[in-house]
Design an enzyme around this catalytic site. Structure first.
Site, PDB file in Angstrom:
ATOM      1  N   HIS A  65       4.308  -1.633  -2.386  1.00 14.20           N
ATOM      2  CA  HIS A  65       4.180  -1.783  -3.616  1.00 14.20           C
ATOM      3  C   HIS A  65       5.377  -2.947  -4.363  1.00 14.20           C
ATOM      4  CE1 HIS A  65       1.836   2.258  -4.066  1.00 14.20           C
ATOM      5  NE2 HIS A  65       2.687   2.073  -2.914  1.00 14.20           N
ATOM      6  N   GLY A  70       5.772   4.704  -8.204  1.00 14.24           N
ATOM      7  CA  GLY A  70       6.346   6.245  -8.343  1.00 14.24           C
ATOM      8  C   GLY A  70       5.914   6.544  -9.754  1.00 14.24           C
ATOM      9  N   GLU A  72       6.764   9.660 -10.279  1.00 11.84           N
ATOM     10  CA  GLU A  72       5.553  11.163 -10.766  1.00 11.84           C
ATOM     11  C   GLU A  72       7.066  11.861 -10.985  1.00 11.84           C
ATOM     12  OE1 GLU A  72       5.441   9.109  -7.493  1.00 11.84           O
ATOM     13  OE2 GLU A  72       2.562   9.561  -6.970  1.00 11.84           O
ATOM     14  N   THR A 101       0.450   4.853  -8.007  1.00 12.76           N
ATOM     15  CA  THR A 101      -0.410   6.084  -8.777  1.00 12.76           C
ATOM     16  C   THR A 101       0.172   5.670 -10.368  1.00 12.76           C
ATOM     17  OG1 THR A 101       1.554   7.486  -8.036  1.00 12.76           O
ATOM     18  CG2 THR A 101       0.482   8.151  -9.831  1.00 12.76           C
ATOM     19  N   ARG A 229      -0.661  11.229   7.725  1.00 12.27           N
ATOM     20  CA  ARG A 229      -0.196  12.462   6.666  1.00 12.27           C
ATOM     21  C   ARG A 229      -0.302  13.922   6.905  1.00 12.27           C
ATOM     22  NH1 ARG A 229       0.841  12.227   1.159  1.00 12.27           N
ATOM     23  NH2 ARG A 229      -0.513  10.191   1.108  1.00 12.27           N
ATOM     24  N   ASP A 289       4.185   0.846   2.979  1.00  6.22           N
ATOM     25  CA  ASP A 289       4.209   1.540   1.907  1.00  6.22           C
ATOM     26  C   ASP A 289       5.458   1.575   1.224  1.00  6.22           C
ATOM     27  OD1 ASP A 289       3.407   3.449   0.019  1.00  6.22           O
ATOM     28  OD2 ASP A 289       3.230   5.500   0.408  1.00  6.22           O
ATOM     29  N   SER A 293       6.792   5.581  -3.859  1.00 11.36           N
ATOM     30  CA  SER A 293       8.666   6.789  -3.601  1.00 11.36           C
ATOM     31  C   SER A 293       7.613   7.771  -3.073  1.00 11.36           C
ATOM     32  CB  SER A 293       7.874   7.368  -5.752  1.00 11.36           C
ATOM     33  OG  SER A 293       6.577   7.839  -5.796  1.00 11.36           O
TER      34      SER A 293
HETATM   35 ZN    ZN Z   1      -0.652   5.302  -1.303  1.00  9.00          ZN
END
Ligand code: ZN
Length: 395
Positions: A65, A70, A72, A101, A229, A289, A293
């Protein structure tokens, strides 16, 4: 500009023994034993002694990113942009920027400007078009046009599925995105890859599997990420890799903490399992990543704030593969070099071979600590110090 790297243990990424690497301009001219560069004094040649060091291709981060991410937890939780030093000090010489996001307050105009800025500073940059959101928010108004006509755009993403923050695309919508990306990639000689953000719902990678099984689009059109994840998702992704797909692990600098509160799969253990299943070592990548966030919770599960993904995790994960799981360096490092170049169709990247871009990292052979980084033929980190506009500064 000519640089001769002497006596490095060269990983192309296949181990090639102790070799010299001759760099002319921004390209690798030759890899071989006892190379000499003699231009009769008319060209200055810098010799770099790499005895006791491993030379590996510069790292390619397929999911970062760069514009920040982020938000969020509200506007005050938006994360900052990546600085050049966040990348080169961690060996990253090629980065693919993505949004995430928030595709409203961050858009393709800003992402491309940021990618051009980092390129001007000396590394190689690409982007995906779009964000989590469907319909995909593009620069030109057309997903196909973005991929075909914007040099830096090599695919679409990260499109979110199986996540409470996803646009919940219907199968037809999702298949159309993959179809358009595929054809636009073919027409422009790019990957047209679909970078898919996987959330933690039990639907796992169902949508991708359906496209691969119910349409003519092959598994190679997708690069699903965050595959480690949780355990259930990882098992589904191992199956996808077994069927010929490539899966992208997300590195984690703080895995010792996360392992205590959730069932995130440690990258080195996941790669060990993939290899033990007989899946090809070409079928995995690792991305950072970075600047994304990561919500942090305390032992009672209460929200504490938002942490930030770190680009440093790429080399850390490779080191763990070698040191904890006894995976050969030449295998582990493929996940951040040649495998990424292959799935993203970055033809001149990911190898230390004649004709490839001169993106090279020198690591201390014993500890695998990063010492020196060359990007497009320029030394941007020397003995652990960043080079800034012609001088070397402690970073
Ligand atoms: Zn992602």
């Amino acid at each position: 500009m000519v640089t001769l790297i002497k006596n490095a243990k060269v990983y192309q990424p296949e181990y090639a023994g102790v070799q010299d690497i001759l760099v002319l301009g921004d390209r690798i001219a030759a890899v071989g034993e006892n190379l000499r560069a003699d231009f009769g004094g008319s060209v200055e040649v810098e010799e770099l002694d790499a005895s006791g060091m491993a030379a590996v291709p510069g790292f390619i981060d397929s999911h970062e990113h760069i514009l920040g991410g982020g938000g969020e937890g509200g506007f005050h939780t938006r994360t900052p942009e990546a600085a050049l030093k966040d990348l080169i000090m961690n060996g990253i010489t090629t980065v693919v920027g993505c949004i995430g996001t928030d595709g409203v307050a961050r858009d393709m105009t800003a992402l491309l400007a940021k990618a051009h800025g980092l390129e001007n500073e000396g590394i190689s940059t690409y982007t995906y078009t779009g964000s989590y959101q469907v319909p995909v928010q593009t620069l030109t108004g057309s997903l196909m046009k973005d991929i075909m006509m914007l040099d830096k755009v090599i695919g679409v993403g990260e499109v979110a599925i199986s996540d409470h923050r996803s646009s919940q695309p219907a199968f037809e919508e999702f298949a159309r995105i993959a179809a358009d990306a595929r054809v636009a990639g073919m027409l422009s000689g790019k990957a047209g890859i679909v970078n898919v953000h996987l959330g933690d719902s039990p639907r796992h990678i169902d949508l991708i599997e359906r496209v691969v099984h119910d349409t003519e689009i092959p598994a190679s059109q997708f690069l699903p990420t965050h595959v480690n994840r949780n355990e259930g998702l990882f098992q589904a992704c191992l199956q996808f890799a077994k069927e010929g797909g490539t899966i992208d692990f997300t590195g984690n600098e703080d895995i010792d903490y996360w392992e205590t509160i959730c069932d995130e799969v440690r990258v080195c253990k996941g790669i060990r399992r993939l290899l033990d299943m007989g899946i090809s070592s070409d079928r995995f990548t690792i991305s950072s990543d970075g600047q994304g966030s990561m919500p942090i919770f305390n032992a009672e599960g209460e929200y504490q704030g938002i942490g930030i993904g770190k680009a440093s995790c790429l080399l850390k994960e490779v080191r763990e593969c070698v040191q904890r799981e006894n995976i050969p360096l030449e295998t582990a490092v493929k996940g951040i070099t040649s495998n990424v170049a292959s799935i993203l169709k970055l033809g001149s990247k990911g190898h230390i071979k004649a004709g490839f871009d001169a993106d090279i990292c020198l690591l201390a052979e014993d500890t695998l600590e990063l010492r020196t980084v060359m990007a497009k033929g320029n030394i941007v980190v020397r003995d652990g110090e960043q080079m800034v506009f012609g001088t070397f500064e402690k970073a």
